[in-house]
Design a protein around this motif. Structure first.
Motif, PDB file in Angstrom:
ATOM      1  N   PHE A  18       0.811  -1.210   0.000  1.00  0.00           N
ATOM      2  CA  PHE A  18       0.000   0.000   0.000  1.00  0.00           C
ATOM      3  C   PHE A  18       0.855   1.275   0.000  1.00  0.00           C
ATOM      4  O   PHE A  18       0.440   2.296  -0.553  1.00  0.00           O
ATOM      5  CB  PHE A  18      -0.929   0.011   1.218  1.00  0.00           C
ATOM      6  CG  PHE A  18      -2.030  -1.021   1.147  1.00  0.00           C
ATOM      7  CD1 PHE A  18      -2.721  -1.224  -0.030  1.00  0.00           C
ATOM      8  CD2 PHE A  18      -2.376  -1.775   2.260  1.00  0.00           C
ATOM      9  CE1 PHE A  18      -3.735  -2.170  -0.111  1.00  0.00           C
ATOM     10  CE2 PHE A  18      -3.385  -2.716   2.199  1.00  0.00           C
ATOM     11  CZ  PHE A  18      -4.074  -2.926   1.000  1.00  0.00           C
ATOM     12  N   THR A  50     -12.869  -7.500   2.014  1.00  0.00           N
ATOM     13  CA  THR A  50     -13.128  -6.393   2.922  1.00  0.00           C
ATOM     14  C   THR A  50     -13.044  -5.053   2.191  1.00  0.00           C
ATOM     15  O   THR A  50     -13.874  -4.151   2.416  1.00  0.00           O
ATOM     16  CB  THR A  50     -12.135  -6.425   4.089  1.00  0.00           C
ATOM     17  OG1 THR A  50     -12.217  -7.682   4.749  1.00  0.00           O
ATOM     18  CG2 THR A  50     -12.421  -5.320   5.092  1.00  0.00           C
ATOM     19  N   CYS A  51     -12.072  -4.906   1.293  1.00  0.00           N
ATOM     20  CA  CYS A  51     -11.966  -3.676   0.503  1.00  0.00           C
ATOM     21  C   CYS A  51     -13.180  -3.507  -0.415  1.00  0.00           C
ATOM     22  O   CYS A  51     -13.681  -2.371  -0.598  1.00  0.00           O
ATOM     23  CB  CYS A  51     -10.681  -3.689  -0.326  1.00  0.00           C
ATOM     24  SG  CYS A  51      -9.166  -3.522   0.658  1.00  0.00           S
ATOM     25  N   ASP A  54     -16.033  -2.231   1.639  1.00  0.00           N
ATOM     26  CA  ASP A  54     -15.883  -0.802   1.913  1.00  0.00           C
ATOM     27  C   ASP A  54     -16.253   0.046   0.690  1.00  0.00           C
ATOM     28  O   ASP A  54     -16.795   1.149   0.830  1.00  0.00           O
ATOM     29  CB  ASP A  54     -14.443  -0.487   2.328  1.00  0.00           C
ATOM     30  CG  ASP A  54     -14.097  -1.052   3.695  1.00  0.00           C
ATOM     31  OD1 ASP A  54     -15.030  -1.439   4.433  1.00  0.00           O
ATOM     32  OD2 ASP A  54     -12.892  -1.135   4.017  1.00  0.00           O
ATOM     33  N   HIS A  55     -15.985  -0.491  -0.486  1.00  0.00           N
ATOM     34  CA  HIS A  55     -16.196   0.298  -1.706  1.00  0.00           C
ATOM     35  C   HIS A  55     -17.638   0.200  -2.226  1.00  0.00           C
ATOM     36  O   HIS A  55     -18.233   1.238  -2.577  1.00  0.00           O
ATOM     37  CB  HIS A  55     -15.228  -0.180  -2.786  1.00  0.00           C
ATOM     38  CG  HIS A  55     -15.246   0.664  -4.023  1.00  0.00           C
ATOM     39  ND1 HIS A  55     -14.697   1.936  -4.078  1.00  0.00           N
ATOM     40  CD2 HIS A  55     -15.756   0.420  -5.273  1.00  0.00           C
ATOM     41  CE1 HIS A  55     -14.857   2.442  -5.295  1.00  0.00           C
ATOM     42  NE2 HIS A  55     -15.497   1.535  -6.038  1.00  0.00           N
ATOM     43  N   CYS A 114      -7.270  -3.739  -4.297  1.00  0.00           N
ATOM     44  CA  CYS A 114      -7.033  -3.265  -2.925  1.00  0.00           C
ATOM     45  C   CYS A 114      -6.278  -1.930  -2.922  1.00  0.00           C
ATOM     46  O   CYS A 114      -6.599  -1.009  -2.147  1.00  0.00           O
ATOM     47  CB  CYS A 114      -6.243  -4.312  -2.145  1.00  0.00           C
ATOM     48  SG  CYS A 114      -7.195  -5.801  -1.742  1.00  0.00           S
ATOM     49  N   ARG A 115      -5.275  -1.769  -3.774  1.00  0.00           N
ATOM     50  CA  ARG A 115      -4.497  -0.524  -3.801  1.00  0.00           C
ATOM     51  C   ARG A 115      -5.355   0.641  -4.288  1.00  0.00           C
ATOM     52  O   ARG A 115      -5.228   1.778  -3.788  1.00  0.00           O
ATOM     53  CB  ARG A 115      -3.272  -0.706  -4.693  1.00  0.00           C
ATOM     54  CG  ARG A 115      -2.250  -1.684  -4.143  1.00  0.00           C
ATOM     55  CD  ARG A 115      -1.016  -1.744  -5.015  1.00  0.00           C
ATOM     56  NE  ARG A 115      -0.296  -0.466  -4.997  1.00  0.00           N
ATOM     57  CZ  ARG A 115       0.826  -0.239  -5.688  1.00  0.00           C
ATOM     58  NH1 ARG A 115       1.337  -1.206  -6.450  1.00  0.00           N
ATOM     59  NH2 ARG A 115       1.426   0.934  -5.623  1.00  0.00           N
ATOM     60  N   VAL A 117      -8.683   0.885  -3.965  1.00  0.00           N
ATOM     61  CA  VAL A 117      -9.709   1.185  -2.965  1.00  0.00           C
ATOM     62  C   VAL A 117      -9.097   1.857  -1.738  1.00  0.00           C
ATOM     63  O   VAL A 117      -9.626   2.861  -1.216  1.00  0.00           O
ATOM     64  CB  VAL A 117     -10.464  -0.099  -2.571  1.00  0.00           C
ATOM     65  CG1 VAL A 117     -11.384   0.156  -1.381  1.00  0.00           C
ATOM     66  CG2 VAL A 117     -11.276  -0.619  -3.756  1.00  0.00           C
ATOM     67  N   VAL A 118      -7.978   1.321  -1.250  1.00  0.00           N
ATOM     68  CA  VAL A 118      -7.356   1.864  -0.040  1.00  0.00           C
ATOM     69  C   VAL A 118      -6.705   3.206  -0.335  1.00  0.00           C
ATOM     70  O   VAL A 118      -6.837   4.170   0.445  1.00  0.00           O
ATOM     71  CB  VAL A 118      -6.334   0.853   0.519  1.00  0.00           C
ATOM     72  CG1 VAL A 118      -5.539   1.472   1.671  1.00  0.00           C
ATOM     73  CG2 VAL A 118      -7.047  -0.410   0.985  1.00  0.00           C
ATOM     74  N   ARG A 122      -2.559   6.252   3.792  1.00  0.00           N
ATOM     75  CA  ARG A 122      -3.238   5.728   4.981  1.00  0.00           C
ATOM     76  C   ARG A 122      -2.263   5.642   6.145  1.00  0.00           C
ATOM     77  O   ARG A 122      -1.098   5.269   5.975  1.00  0.00           O
ATOM     78  CB  ARG A 122      -3.829   4.336   4.692  1.00  0.00           C
ATOM     79  CG  ARG A 122      -4.996   4.317   3.713  1.00  0.00           C
ATOM     80  CD  ARG A 122      -6.236   4.944   4.301  1.00  0.00           C
ATOM     81  NE  ARG A 122      -7.381   4.811   3.417  1.00  0.00           N
ATOM     82  CZ  ARG A 122      -8.341   3.902   3.584  1.00  0.00           C
ATOM     83  NH1 ARG A 122      -8.268   3.054   4.597  1.00  0.00           N
ATOM     84  NH2 ARG A 122      -9.348   3.860   2.739  1.00  0.00           N
ATOM     85  N   LEU A 130      -8.027  -1.893   9.229  1.00  0.00           N
ATOM     86  CA  LEU A 130      -8.407  -2.650   8.022  1.00  0.00           C
ATOM     87  C   LEU A 130      -7.995  -4.105   8.143  1.00  0.00           C
ATOM     88  O   LEU A 130      -8.765  -5.008   7.804  1.00  0.00           O
ATOM     89  CB  LEU A 130      -7.760  -2.012   6.795  1.00  0.00           C
ATOM     90  CG  LEU A 130      -7.964  -2.751   5.461  1.00  0.00           C
ATOM     91  CD1 LEU A 130      -9.438  -2.790   5.083  1.00  0.00           C
ATOM     92  CD2 LEU A 130      -7.128  -2.093   4.360  1.00  0.00           C
TER      93      LEU A 130
END
Length: 273
Positions: A18, A50-51, A54-55, A114-115, A117-118, A122, A130
């Motif tokens: 990330f 999980t990502c 969240d999205h 994931c990259r 979305v996150v 962070r 997370l």
């Protein structure tokens, strides 16, 4: 490597990805593979899901999916957008798409999503939160896979209560009380037949029903008697014509008389004109 050490290694590797540190991410990856490859795949899949939650939330929005897939196409040209979309849809109930994506391409697609979305920037606290949610989701997913009545127990219908030892609700067959009129009744319903005499009849049955089988048997016996009465004619010529009666009279025994007794036979004599 203990569970705590492996747990910390997975998190450190994810933070390097990330933060955009490819060299550190590659070094940590060498410590993970191949000894902990299976456990790491489960961790990455839990983080990926999980990502997505969240999205997109609990329901997949097709327009938002198209936007995300287009971002993957632009930011990561080496990653297949079509296969990435398939993996996203797998997490929203289309499990039949999972075998369509080769296992060796899962990591690239999942890390790309994931990259995006996150995002960058962070904090360690946000990433730690997370990871906690991802690991909790992974534990719950594995538990429900082996304990849920459904085939796969995440993001499907709510878990049903009262599972049996086979994992499914038991459905008891409907019990039907025997009426005693068929061939399969209870012991009390079944009675042994008795030999009724000529003047006795079976109780509880109309006379027409009781006599029907007997009439049917007698009707079937008539053709047999008719066949026995028929006599095939012998093959004789005109000179051997037999004048014996044919039919029931033929079967009657002929009366015989001893010779020399009774009236004289009508034989021609000299006195007969």
């Amino acid at each position: 490597m203990s569970y705590e050490e492996r747990h910390a290694l997975f998190r450190t590797h994810a933070s390097a990805v990330f933060d955009g540190e490819p060299a550190e991410a590659h070094r940590l990856r060498q410590l993970i593979y191949p000894d902990h490859a299976l456990a790491h795949q489960v961790f990455v899949f839990a983080l990926f899901t999980t990502c997505l939650d969240d999205h997109f939330g609990s329901e997949l929005d097709w327009s938002a999916l198209g936007v995300l897939v287009e971002r993957v196409r632009t930011a990561y040209p080496a990653v297949s957008p079509l296969k990435t979309e398939a993996l996203i849809r797998v997490c929203y109930g289309e499990a039949e798409l999972y075998p369509e994506v080769p296992q060796c391409e899962h990591d690239a697609s999942m890390w790309a999503v994931c990259r995006l979305v996150v995002g960058a920037g962070r904090t360690e606290k946000e990433l730690a939160a997370l990871y906690e949610r991802a690991e909790e989701f992974g534990r719950e997913t594995v538990r429900r896979v082996f304990a849920s009545p459904q085939l796969h127990g995440w993001r499907d219908e709510p878990e049903r209560t009262g599972p049996t030892e086979t994992g499914c609700e038991r459905i008891e067959p409907e019990k039907v009380e025997p009426t005693g009129t068929g061939s399969e009744g209870t012991e009390q319903d079944r009675t042994e037949p008795t030999e009724a005499g000529p003047g006795q009849t079976e109780p509880g049955r109309p006379e027409s029903e009781r006599s029907a089988p007997k009439r049917a048997e007698s009707d079937r016996a008539e053709p047999k008697r008719a066949e026995s009465d028929r006599v095939e004619p012998e093959e004789t010529g005109p000179e051997h014509f037999r004048s014996e009666p044919v039919g029931p009279e033929r079967n009657q025994p002929q009366e015989t008389r001893p010779q020399g007794t009774g009236p004289k036979a009508n034989t021609p004599t000299e006195d007969t004109p």
